[in-house]
Design a protein around this motif. Structure first.
Motif, PDB file in Angstrom:
ATOM      1  N   PHE A   1       0.834  -1.191   0.000  1.00 45.37           N
ATOM      2  CA  PHE A   1       0.000   0.000   0.000  1.00 45.37           C
ATOM      3  C   PHE A   1       0.873   1.247   0.000  1.00 45.37           C
ATOM      4  O   PHE A   1       1.914   1.298   0.628  1.00 45.37           O
ATOM      5  CB  PHE A   1      -0.928   0.032   1.218  1.00 45.37           C
ATOM      6  CG  PHE A   1      -1.994  -1.023   1.174  1.00 45.37           C
ATOM      7  CD1 PHE A   1      -2.895  -1.076   0.133  1.00 45.37           C
ATOM      8  CD2 PHE A   1      -2.093  -1.960   2.171  1.00 45.37           C
ATOM      9  CE1 PHE A   1      -3.874  -2.043   0.085  1.00 45.37           C
ATOM     10  CE2 PHE A   1      -3.069  -2.930   2.131  1.00 45.37           C
ATOM     11  CZ  PHE A   1      -3.947  -2.974   1.096  1.00 45.37           C
ATOM     12  N   ALA A   2       0.405   2.257  -0.687  1.00 42.77           N
ATOM     13  CA  ALA A   2       1.141   3.522  -0.747  1.00 42.77           C
ATOM     14  C   ALA A   2       0.818   4.362   0.477  1.00 42.77           C
ATOM     15  O   ALA A   2      -0.270   4.282   1.031  1.00 42.77           O
ATOM     16  CB  ALA A   2       0.769   4.270  -2.016  1.00 42.77           C
ATOM     17  N   ARG A   3       1.787   5.140   0.873  1.00 42.44           N
ATOM     18  CA  ARG A   3       1.556   6.106   1.949  1.00 42.44           C
ATOM     19  C   ARG A   3       1.899   7.486   1.421  1.00 42.44           C
ATOM     20  O   ARG A   3       2.760   7.641   0.559  1.00 42.44           O
ATOM     21  CB  ARG A   3       2.367   5.759   3.186  1.00 42.44           C
ATOM     22  CG  ARG A   3       3.850   5.831   3.020  1.00 42.44           C
ATOM     23  CD  ARG A   3       4.591   5.328   4.257  1.00 42.44           C
ATOM     24  NE  ARG A   3       5.997   5.606   4.174  1.00 42.44           N
ATOM     25  CZ  ARG A   3       6.869   4.934   3.463  1.00 42.44           C
ATOM     26  NH1 ARG A   3       6.474   3.908   2.749  1.00 42.44           N
ATOM     27  NH2 ARG A   3       8.144   5.265   3.450  1.00 42.44           N
ATOM     28  N   GLU A   4       1.213   8.473   1.927  1.00 36.41           N
ATOM     29  CA  GLU A   4       1.397   9.839   1.441  1.00 36.41           C
ATOM     30  C   GLU A   4       2.602  10.475   2.117  1.00 36.41           C
ATOM     31  O   GLU A   4       2.872  10.245   3.288  1.00 36.41           O
ATOM     32  CB  GLU A   4       0.147  10.660   1.730  1.00 36.41           C
ATOM     33  CG  GLU A   4       0.114  11.961   0.991  1.00 36.41           C
ATOM     34  CD  GLU A   4      -1.239  12.634   1.070  1.00 36.41           C
ATOM     35  OE1 GLU A   4      -1.280  13.844   0.814  1.00 36.41           O
ATOM     36  OE2 GLU A   4      -2.232  11.973   1.375  1.00 36.41           O
ATOM     37  N   THR A   5       3.345  11.256   1.355  1.00 40.80           N
ATOM     38  CA  THR A   5       4.499  11.983   1.867  1.00 40.80           C
ATOM     39  C   THR A   5       4.462  13.405   1.322  1.00 40.80           C
ATOM     40  O   THR A   5       3.688  13.707   0.418  1.00 40.80           O
ATOM     41  CB  THR A   5       5.821  11.265   1.481  1.00 40.80           C
ATOM     42  OG1 THR A   5       6.909  11.958   2.076  1.00 40.80           O
ATOM     43  CG2 THR A   5       6.005  11.196  -0.011  1.00 40.80           C
ATOM     44  N   ASN A   6       5.278  14.277   1.873  1.00 46.20           N
ATOM     45  CA  ASN A   6       5.301  15.671   1.431  1.00 46.20           C
ATOM     46  C   ASN A   6       6.414  15.975   0.442  1.00 46.20           C
ATOM     47  O   ASN A   6       6.428  17.046  -0.158  1.00 46.20           O
ATOM     48  CB  ASN A   6       5.434  16.610   2.633  1.00 46.20           C
ATOM     49  CG  ASN A   6       4.191  16.620   3.473  1.00 46.20           C
ATOM     50  OD1 ASN A   6       3.094  16.486   2.957  1.00 46.20           O
ATOM     51  ND2 ASN A   6       4.357  16.753   4.770  1.00 46.20           N
ATOM     52  N   SER A   7       7.393  15.046   0.308  1.00 42.51           N
ATOM     53  CA  SER A   7       8.513  15.325  -0.582  1.00 42.51           C
ATOM     54  C   SER A   7       9.176  14.031  -1.028  1.00 42.51           C
ATOM     55  O   SER A   7       8.931  12.964  -0.473  1.00 42.51           O
ATOM     56  CB  SER A   7       9.540  16.223   0.119  1.00 42.51           C
ATOM     57  OG  SER A   7      10.068  15.554   1.243  1.00 42.51           O
ATOM     58  N   MET A   8      10.042  14.163  -2.028  1.00 42.31           N
ATOM     59  CA  MET A   8      10.860  13.043  -2.481  1.00 42.31           C
ATOM     60  C   MET A   8      12.199  13.600  -2.917  1.00 42.31           C
ATOM     61  O   MET A   8      12.307  14.758  -3.304  1.00 42.31           O
ATOM     62  CB  MET A   8      10.190  12.272  -3.606  1.00 42.31           C
ATOM     63  CG  MET A   8      10.042  13.001  -4.901  1.00 42.31           C
ATOM     64  SD  MET A   8       9.206  11.956  -6.088  1.00 42.31           S
ATOM     65  CE  MET A   8       9.725  12.722  -7.595  1.00 42.31           C
TER      66      MET A   8
ATOM     67  N   VAL B   1       5.488  18.909  -2.211  1.00 40.34           N
ATOM     68  CA  VAL B   1       4.126  19.321  -2.515  1.00 40.34           C
ATOM     69  C   VAL B   1       4.109  20.849  -2.570  1.00 40.34           C
ATOM     70  O   VAL B   1       4.700  21.519  -1.729  1.00 40.34           O
ATOM     71  CB  VAL B   1       3.148  18.798  -1.438  1.00 40.34           C
ATOM     72  CG1 VAL B   1       1.767  19.394  -1.611  1.00 40.34           C
ATOM     73  CG2 VAL B   1       3.089  17.282  -1.466  1.00 40.34           C
ATOM     74  N   GLY B   2       3.482  21.385  -3.608  1.00 37.09           N
ATOM     75  CA  GLY B   2       3.432  22.832  -3.806  1.00 37.09           C
ATOM     76  C   GLY B   2       4.409  23.324  -4.860  1.00 37.09           C
ATOM     77  O   GLY B   2       4.275  24.436  -5.344  1.00 37.09           O
TER      78      GLY B   2
ATOM     79  N   SER C   1       9.279  22.571 -12.363  1.00 37.41           N
ATOM     80  CA  SER C   1      10.364  22.259 -11.436  1.00 37.41           C
ATOM     81  C   SER C   1      10.532  20.747 -11.271  1.00 37.41           C
ATOM     82  O   SER C   1      11.648  20.235 -11.263  1.00 37.41           O
ATOM     83  CB  SER C   1      10.092  22.917 -10.083  1.00 37.41           C
ATOM     84  OG  SER C   1      11.060  22.525  -9.140  1.00 37.41           O
ATOM     85  N   LEU C   2       9.414  20.031 -11.159  1.00 41.12           N
ATOM     86  CA  LEU C   2       9.442  18.572 -11.056  1.00 41.12           C
ATOM     87  C   LEU C   2      10.128  17.958 -12.269  1.00 41.12           C
ATOM     88  O   LEU C   2      11.027  17.126 -12.132  1.00 41.12           O
ATOM     89  CB  LEU C   2       8.021  18.015 -10.926  1.00 41.12           C
ATOM     90  CG  LEU C   2       7.854  16.504 -11.092  1.00 41.12           C
ATOM     91  CD1 LEU C   2       8.449  15.772  -9.899  1.00 41.12           C
ATOM     92  CD2 LEU C   2       6.397  16.146 -11.282  1.00 41.12           C
TER      93      LEU C   2
ATOM     94  N   GLY D   1      -0.739  22.849 -12.797  1.00 41.24           N
ATOM     95  CA  GLY D   1       0.678  23.208 -12.824  1.00 41.24           C
ATOM     96  C   GLY D   1       1.396  23.114 -11.500  1.00 41.24           C
ATOM     97  O   GLY D   1       2.528  23.580 -11.371  1.00 41.24           O
ATOM     98  N   GLU D   2       0.764  22.504 -10.475  1.00 39.54           N
ATOM     99  CA  GLU D   2       1.360  22.426  -9.145  1.00 39.54           C
ATOM    100  C   GLU D   2       1.193  21.028  -8.562  1.00 39.54           C
ATOM    101  O   GLU D   2       0.141  20.404  -8.697  1.00 39.54           O
ATOM    102  CB  GLU D   2       0.677  23.445  -8.230  1.00 39.54           C
ATOM    103  CG  GLU D   2       1.266  23.546  -6.857  1.00 39.54           C
ATOM    104  CD  GLU D   2       0.595  24.623  -6.041  1.00 39.54           C
ATOM    105  OE1 GLU D   2      -0.107  24.272  -5.081  1.00 39.54           O
ATOM    106  OE2 GLU D   2       0.762  25.812  -6.373  1.00 39.54           O
ATOM    107  N   ILE D   3       2.233  20.531  -7.883  1.00 38.95           N
ATOM    108  CA  ILE D   3       2.167  19.224  -7.231  1.00 38.95           C
ATOM    109  C   ILE D   3       1.226  19.325  -6.041  1.00 38.95           C
ATOM    110  O   ILE D   3       1.393  20.187  -5.185  1.00 38.95           O
ATOM    111  CB  ILE D   3       3.555  18.766  -6.750  1.00 38.95           C
ATOM    112  CG1 ILE D   3       4.506  18.624  -7.922  1.00 38.95           C
ATOM    113  CG2 ILE D   3       3.455  17.459  -5.972  1.00 38.95           C
ATOM    114  CD1 ILE D   3       5.956  18.400  -7.529  1.00 38.95           C
ATOM    115  N   PHE D   4       0.208  18.443  -5.994  1.00 46.04           N
ATOM    116  CA  PHE D   4      -0.711  18.482  -4.862  1.00 46.04           C
ATOM    117  C   PHE D   4      -0.673  17.217  -4.023  1.00 46.04           C
ATOM    118  O   PHE D   4      -1.217  17.197  -2.914  1.00 46.04           O
ATOM    119  CB  PHE D   4      -2.150  18.791  -5.310  1.00 46.04           C
ATOM    120  CG  PHE D   4      -2.841  17.676  -6.047  1.00 46.04           C
ATOM    121  CD1 PHE D   4      -3.629  16.760  -5.370  1.00 46.04           C
ATOM    122  CD2 PHE D   4      -2.715  17.560  -7.417  1.00 46.04           C
ATOM    123  CE1 PHE D   4      -4.281  15.746  -6.060  1.00 46.04           C
ATOM    124  CE2 PHE D   4      -3.359  16.561  -8.119  1.00 46.04           C
ATOM    125  CZ  PHE D   4      -4.139  15.645  -7.439  1.00 46.04           C
TER     126      PHE D   4
END
Length: 94
Positions: A19-26, A35-36, A41-42, A84-87
């Protein structure tokens, strides 16, 4: 009956790791994406894998979204971009 119940519990415990878990960055070798951040940029930092396009609906929020998947250090990161933004960024182990 007990065997079926035990088998069901064992299968749930074994499948939890997929299962996937949510994170704020990689992070790749040198770059951090959060995120944001913008889609540009990505793509500049991580490269452009084959995108998947879909309509994201969250009850009160709807948009045409793009999904990108990156394999980094034995994990798969799924990045969702809207307007246009990572959410959202999810991570799952391979």
């Amino acid at each position: 009956m007990k065997k079926i119940l035990l088998l069901g519990v064992a299968s749930v415990l074994l499948s939890v790791s997929v299962f996937a878990r949510e994170t704020n960055s990689m992070r790749s070798s040198f770059e951090l994406v959060s995120v944001g951040d913008s889609e540009a940029s990505l793509l500049q930092k991580m490269g452009k894998p084959k995108p998947r396009f879909f309509v994201y609906e969250d009850g009160r929020y709807t948009c045409a979204a793009t999904e990108y998947k990156y394999d980094i250090d034995m994990q798969t990161y799924t990045v969702w971009v809207c307007r246009g933004e990572i959410f959202k960024i999810d991570v799952s182990s391979k």
